[in-house]
Design an enzyme around this catalytic site. Structure first.
Site, short mmCIF file in Angstrom:
data_model
loop_
_atom_site.label_atom_id
_atom_site.label_comp_id
_atom_site.label_asym_id
_atom_site.label_seq_id
_atom_site.Cartn_x
_atom_site.Cartn_y
_atom_site.Cartn_z
N ASN A 156 -10.15 -3.08 2.33
CA ASN A 156 -9.82 -3.06 0.91
C ASN A 156 -11.08 -2.79 0.09
OD1 ASN A 156 -7.03 -3.71 1.13
ND2 ASN A 156 -7.53 -5.87 1.37
N HIS A 213 0.83 -1.22 0.00
CA HIS A 213 0.00 0.00 0.00
C HIS A 213 0.86 1.27 0.00
CE1 HIS A 213 -3.71 -2.28 0.66
NE2 HIS A 213 -3.02 -3.00 1.53
#
Length: 692
Positions: A142, A69
């Protein structure tokens, strides 16, 4: 301004104010462009502390990027509770109607480094920090409700497999390589999640057009101490839709910041992204009816079995003042919960509780990362933690331990209570034999993957087949390609496996003698993106092509109409020079055809124009490519008046998304209808011959 933004103001400085430049210790500078030397052409002197301080600080400006990320963007906003949800949870931010809580959101890709492109095919992180009156609560999820692995022990292996390969640091920002498909071909629990990534969910059209999921089962604890398992969802008010793969790849080359730029511009223009937070409630009686384990993070709960109960709405309404200080330094931790919210025994969640806290220690330089302004809670905080690197709090008093009498026992402990009490974990009864065993209820790896496949529309299935073909074709080892098709795709769906196998030149082997655990699961319409559109064109982007001789009224009236419906309209021309209209009026384009290609827009309008303007456009190869590319990407295109001859010039087949009229009045409603449906899917079978 909310409580968090007010708090951050105390740490901000405005270097535009009329102040003098100084060193970090406050000494005013008379020269900041020349080093101290022994004569104009002599050597630089070691005593030049100004130069050394400046260079030293520059040399240490970067911090380690996130292991996963790393590429992301963030913004401020607020969460508004729809009503008093205390019967479900005693969490304060859900305790009454219209209670407003500051939030910070960060949306990211997973695989690529900070410098990778936005529109790669990937899972997208969806993390929200709530600055509640009872402390910070981080919902770290997510844009997909399932994950690749079931146990945190495999997380380093999964990340090593999906990341760039160690021998050559390639590919950047993608999973189309050997190590990923080698791992996943040997790890059938990944089948469901990989299928989601290969679907259109892996390439969202924008950050505001994707859902968010908490992934794991959590507990809500109410005022009576009753526990209810929940799955948490973020549903975008803009609807859920995606790019086409060819489009996503081209955008990555022409504007690698496309998603973050669009997100930033929407917020700056006042078109604020919004999501609705909802929860699926999983009481014990309901769980007994499920054919899967709610502790398995590779499984979702179909909304047809358990509806999503709306809890509140999140509005993102302010961009950061400084990307590094806020977006890069924000620290999301799964362990950040508040009274009323607790964990389940999901083995992936249990590992994340440790991992997210641990990684901040190296990334942000030590245990005091929560004192960084963006991470500070807005409620008072005190404890006996002391010292460490980058400590910012100056603690007074003689005692830094509990219990103590020197400081009269402060800070005190707060007893758990039904309202605004101290945090205490849910008193779950636990018994069992110590072992590495995995529950038998985790063994079904394919039923829900098949359910997802069967829930897709035909064009979504076609995109999945094409995505698998593209990705697996990038694997250089034949055995990796063969194994994935035969170990994974065959067990999801025979048609999927056969079509991908044909495209890859892979032979499907006789059915394995080892039986797999699999049951029939009904399709879930809630998983198909055409069912998740908003029905409007809010935040959609429309390109209006103008050249000399364009009809001024047609341009302005169309632009006004679309903007009233919530769309963003940009005037685009071959240059940025002012354009003279057919009546002598002047229009100023905001972008060029080359600099703002059709891939940046959701629809194109070519207004009514003179024959001269039509001739200019007909002879412009860049414009003709613009239209061909928009047509190939299934976008709504409208021609006004004489420019409709361009349709014939390009031999574009007619469909409901290719509109002809004598001006904006003839096409406005059809244009809105077509754009609200996102893309002209009926066209997809006709565009293979389009050279764009």
């Amino acid at each position: 301004m909310n409580k968090k933004l007010e708090q951050l103001e105390k740490f901000k400085t405005n270097d535009k104010n009329p102040v003098y430049s100084t060193t970090n210790t406050g000494v005013s500078l008379s020269d900041d462009a020349n080093s101290l030397k022994a004569g104009p052409r002599g050597p630089t002197l070691l005593e030049d502390f100004v130069l050394r301080e400046k260079i030293t600080h520059f040399d240490h400006e970067r911090i380690p990027e996130r292991i996963v990320h790393a590429r992301g963007t963030g913004a401020h906003g607020y969460f508004l509770s729809y009503k008093d949800h205390s019967k479900l949870t005693k969490a304060d931010f859900l305790s009454k109607q219209d209670k407003k809580t500051p939030v910070f959101i960060r949306i990211s890709t997973v695989q690529g480094p900070r410098g990778s492109a936005d529109t790669v095919r990937d899972v997208h992180g969806f993390a929200v920090k709530f600055y509640t009156d009872e402390g910070n609560y981080d919902l770290v999820g997510n844009n997909m409700p399932v994950f690749f692995i079931q146990d945190a022990s495999s997380f380093p292996d999964f990340v090593h497999a999906v990341k760039m390969e160690p021998q050559n640091e390639m590919p950047t920002g993608g999973s189309a390589h050997d190590t990923f498909y080698d791992f996943c071909g040997l790890k059938p629990e990944s089948a469901h999640s990989v299928l989601w990534v290969m679907s259109d969910r892996g390439i969202p059209i924008s950050l505001r057009h994707q859902q968010g999921f908490g992934v794991h089962s959590y507990r809500f604890i109410n005022q009576e101490g009753k526990s209810t398992f929940v799955k948490l969802h973020w549903k975008p008010l803009s609807g859920t839709c995606s790019l086409l793969w060819d489009e996503a790849q081209k955008i990555a080359g022409k504007d690698c910041d496309y998603h973050r730029r669009r997100f930033w511009e929407d917020i700056e223009s006042g078109d604020f992204p919004q999501w609705e937070l909802g929860a699926q409630l999983l009481d014990e009686d309901l769980q007994k009816k499920f054919d899967f384990d709610i502790l398995d993070p590779t499984k979702l709960i179909p909304e047809e079995l358990t509806p999503v109960i709306p809890l509140g709405r999140m509005v993102i309404d302010r961009n950061p003042d400084n990307f590094f200080a806020e977006t890069e330094q924000v620290a999301f931790c799964v362990s950040h919960v508040v009274p009323g919210i607790d964990f389940s025994n999901d083995p992936l969640l249990q590992g994340r509780i440790f991992s997210y806290l641990d990684t901040q220690l190296s990334r942000l330089g030590g245990p005091n990362f929560n004192e960084i302004p963006i991470n500070r809670p807005v409620c008072p905080f005190a404890n006996n933690q002391r010292d460490g690197i980058h400590r910012m709090t100056i603690n007074k008093g003689g005692a830094s331990y509990f219990p103590n009498s020197i400081d009269k026992g402060y800070p005190l402990l707060k007893e758990p209570s039904a309202n605004k009490g101290g945090f205490r974990p849910y008193p779950e009864n636990i018994s069992g034999t110590k072992s590495y065993d995995r529950s038998e209820t985790f063994e079904d790896h394919f039923s829900q993957a098949t359910m997802f496949w069967n829930s897709m529309s035909q064009h979504e299935k076609n995109h999945i087949i094409a995505a698998y073909t593209f990705e697996i074709s990038k694997c250089s080892r034949p055995e990796v390609r063969t194994r994935y098709v035969n170990n994974i795709l065959v067990n999801i769906d025979s048609v999927l496996a056969e079509k991908v196998a044909k495209n890859l030149g892979v032979k499907i082997e006789p059915t394995s003698t080892k039986p797999i655990k699999k049951i029939m699961v009904k399709p879930s319409p809630a998983l198909s993106q055409p069912n998740l559109l908003s029905g409007d064109i809010v935040s959609r982007r429309i390109s209006v092509i103008i050249e000399k001789g364009v009809d001024y009224d047609d341009v302005i009236n169309f632009k006004d109409d679309m903007e009233k419906r919530g769309a963003m309209v940009m005037l685009v021309s071959s240059t940025l020079a002012q354009v003279e209209c057919s009546g002598g009026e002047m229009l100023s384009p905001k972008g060029t055809i080359i600099g703002n290609p059709s891939i940046f827009f959701d629809a194109v309008y070519v207004p009514k124009s003179t024959e001269e303007a039509t001739k200019i456009l007909s002879d412009d190869g860049n414009f003709l490519h613009y239209i061909l590319e928009a047509f190939k990407h299934l976008k709504t295109i409208a021609f006004g008046g004489s420019v409709s001859v361009i349709k014939e010039l390009l031999r574009l087949p007619q469909d409901h998304g290719l509109l002809l009229g004598n001006g904006y009045k003839d096409i406005t409603e059809q244009f809105f209808y077509s754009l609200a449906h996102h893309r002209v899917w009926e066209r997809e079978s006709k565009v293979s011959k389009i050279p764009a």
